[in-house]
Design an enzyme around this catalytic site. Sequence first.
Site, PDB file in Angstrom:
ATOM      1  N   CYS A  33      95.788  47.577  -1.370  1.00  0.00           N
ATOM      2  CA  CYS A  33      95.655  48.253  -0.076  1.00  0.00           C
ATOM      3  C   CYS A  33      95.802  47.269   1.083  1.00  0.00           C
ATOM      4  CB  CYS A  33      94.311  48.981   0.022  1.00  0.00           C
ATOM      5  SG  CYS A  33      92.904  47.870  -0.054  1.00  0.00           S
ATOM      6  N   ASP A  35      93.553  45.186   2.195  1.00  0.00           N
ATOM      7  CA  ASP A  35      92.316  44.957   2.947  1.00  0.00           C
ATOM      8  C   ASP A  35      91.679  43.617   2.581  1.00  0.00           C
ATOM      9  OD1 ASP A  35      92.815  47.358   4.034  1.00  0.00           O
ATOM     10  OD2 ASP A  35      91.240  48.452   2.999  1.00  0.00           O
ATOM     11  N   CYS A  59      89.599  49.351   5.504  1.00  0.00           N
ATOM     12  CA  CYS A  59      89.312  50.776   5.700  1.00  0.00           C
ATOM     13  C   CYS A  59      87.847  50.989   6.082  1.00  0.00           C
ATOM     14  CB  CYS A  59      89.637  51.529   4.422  1.00  0.00           C
ATOM     15  SG  CYS A  59      88.428  51.241   3.120  1.00  0.00           S
ATOM     16  N   CYS A 103      86.572  50.130  -2.852  1.00  0.00           N
ATOM     17  CA  CYS A 103      86.308  49.386  -1.612  1.00  0.00           C
ATOM     18  C   CYS A 103      84.977  48.630  -1.729  1.00  0.00           C
ATOM     19  CB  CYS A 103      86.252  50.328  -0.420  1.00  0.00           C
ATOM     20  SG  CYS A 103      87.610  51.521  -0.382  1.00  0.00           S
TER      21      CYS A 103
HETATM   22 FE1  FES Z   1      91.277  49.008   0.769  1.00  0.00          FE
HETATM   23 FE2  FES Z   1      89.214  50.562   1.094  1.00  0.00          FE
HETATM   24  S1  FES Z   1      91.263  51.150   0.981  1.00  0.00           S
HETATM   25  S2  FES Z   1      89.212  48.461   0.701  1.00  0.00           S
END
Ligand code: FES
Length: 144
Positions: A33, A35, A59, A103
Amino acid sequence: MYTQKVMDHFSNPRNVGEIENASGVGTVGNARCGDIMRMYIDVDENQVIKDVKFKTFGCGAAVATSSMATELVKGKTVTEALQITNKAVLEALDGLPPVKVHCSLLAEEAIHAALWDYAEKHNIIIEGLKEPKKDIHEDEITEE
Ligand code: FES
């Protein structure tokens, strides 16, 4: 879909920021993702985490889990902090939707990464601590 606690920690995250000359800093990411979470810990001579801050580029669930993780870690010894799993963070937030559970793994791994950095810098061994992964994507919890 999100609990009140998640919304609260997302809208009003605790312990956001950096610690200058932190005892330990850990950065982890999820390549899937994109992140990233960075956690700073300030540890005293009794190995108690006196202060903790985080920065999350990610997110809403990642922000809420990092915020809750910092709350759980503060005041704990480094050994106690190691026991804080993503499940504990999830429970403290009254849960996350299944597609967002991964996450919370970022939060757990960011704690471990900060502890690892602290242990390396201070030449100590924290029983049970394994070298953290920089990218948690590989062993993400499978989502049903
Ligand atoms: Fe990447 Fe939540 S979508 S940590």
